[in-house]
Design a protein around this motif. Sequence first.
Motif, PDB file in Angstrom:
ATOM      1  N   SER A  86       0.913  -1.253  -0.090  1.00 22.21           N
ATOM      2  CA  SER A  86       0.196  -0.052  -0.046  1.00 22.21           C
ATOM      3  C   SER A  86       0.979   1.274   0.041  1.00 22.21           C
ATOM      4  O   SER A  86       0.457   2.343  -0.227  1.00 22.21           O
ATOM      5  N   ASP A  87       2.157   1.044   0.211  1.00 21.08           N
ATOM      6  CA  ASP A  87       2.921   2.228   0.370  1.00 21.08           C
ATOM      7  C   ASP A  87       3.011   2.748  -1.058  1.00 21.08           C
ATOM      8  O   ASP A  87       3.416   4.074  -1.472  1.00 21.08           O
ATOM      9  N   GLY A  88       2.883   1.693  -2.225  1.00 21.99           N
ATOM     10  CA  GLY A  88       2.795   2.491  -3.684  1.00 21.99           C
ATOM     11  C   GLY A  88       1.357   2.805  -4.206  1.00 21.99           C
ATOM     12  O   GLY A  88       1.485   3.128  -5.317  1.00 21.99           O
ATOM     13  N   ILE A  89       0.571   3.011  -3.287  1.00 26.41           N
ATOM     14  CA  ILE A  89      -0.818   3.318  -3.528  1.00 26.41           C
ATOM     15  C   ILE A  89      -1.083   4.890  -3.295  1.00 26.41           C
ATOM     16  O   ILE A  89      -1.082   5.032  -2.159  1.00 26.41           O
ATOM     17  N   ASP A  90      -1.172   5.430  -4.271  1.00 32.59           N
ATOM     18  CA  ASP A  90      -1.514   7.060  -4.023  1.00 32.59           C
ATOM     19  C   ASP A  90      -2.524   7.286  -3.178  1.00 32.59           C
ATOM     20  O   ASP A  90      -3.580   6.883  -3.511  1.00 32.59           O
ATOM     21  N   GLY A  91      -2.233   8.097  -2.252  1.00 34.53           N
ATOM     22  CA  GLY A  91      -3.698   8.705  -1.393  1.00 34.53           C
ATOM     23  C   GLY A  91      -3.832   7.856  -0.075  1.00 34.53           C
ATOM     24  O   GLY A  91      -4.631   8.023   0.700  1.00 34.53           O
ATOM     25  N   LEU A 199      -8.103   4.634   2.349  1.00 34.59           N
ATOM     26  CA  LEU A 199      -7.988   5.416   1.274  1.00 34.59           C
ATOM     27  C   LEU A 199      -9.502   5.850   0.684  1.00 34.59           C
ATOM     28  O   LEU A 199     -10.377   5.133   1.050  1.00 34.59           O
ATOM     29  N   ARG A 208      -7.553   1.895  -7.790  1.00 35.93           N
ATOM     30  CA  ARG A 208      -6.752   1.757  -6.383  1.00 35.93           C
ATOM     31  C   ARG A 208      -7.687   1.082  -5.502  1.00 35.93           C
ATOM     32  O   ARG A 208      -7.158   0.535  -4.371  1.00 35.93           O
TER      33      ARG A 208
END
Length: 285
Positions: A86-91, A199, A208
């Motif tokens: 999830s560190d690579g998911i914007d927001g 998110l 996402r």
Amino acid sequence: MPSGSENRGAKSSAKSAKAIKAANKKSGGSARGGLPKQRNIPWLTIGAVVAVVALVALLAVNLVPKYQDKAEADKFAPSESNQDPSDGIDGVVKIEYPAALHVSADQRVAYDQAPPFGGPHDQTWATCTGVVYPNAIRSENAVHSLEHGAVWITYNPDRVSDDQRQQLADRVDGKSYMLMSPYPGLDSPISLQSWGHQLKVDSADDERINQFVAALRLNRFGAYPEVGASCSTIPGAFDPDNPPAFDPSEPGPDAVSMDGAGLTPDASEIGGTGLPMAPEPAPAS
């Protein structure tokens, strides 16, 4: 006795009859009308082929995008080398919370987020076996589900269409360690929660959503405190058909604070340490 001319006439007529008969056979025509026979067109066979082609096209239109979405989401599955994708998911918002802090059924928690995604919670979890709750549920029960590794999808019923709501429900219905409910007053159309992660998105079409679920639902690398805990219904303690209702009012001065002041961690869950248990493989969907 016939004359020579009569014999020649008879022979000529016979030859002409044979020639006509041969011509009719060659052309497929009939000796009666001299017209060719009509072909029988296999309409049933043609119709069956068209139906099969249409069915294949329909399946391709509906299934191919789903397989593509799944393949894309699988890129966010946790691994030894990438334990929190999830560190690579914007927001995505991340906050660390103490675990195993329980309140009673008549207590409220002064949550610091809406919807909450960690902190003190009810000692009974909300059933999270792929239940789509039609009405808003008590936050304190839902947060306990997050502690067990579930993903809680919420939506603002005033800002999400029926089609969008159904899209979300299709992602949840019948899937283990998932739950969904409306959340009145939500400041975005849709919000996803796992323990310590949140998110918010504007549309059910947002890619996402699948990424968040793939990364954090039952993430075995310590993304939730109570690894191996159940999401099943607790008979006599929580009824998924009649769950504790959501309270939209502000918590009063007697609400439990986010640090759980005055609460004793439940040692039966994680030894009272507030630390994640040893990771284990996630069960299948």
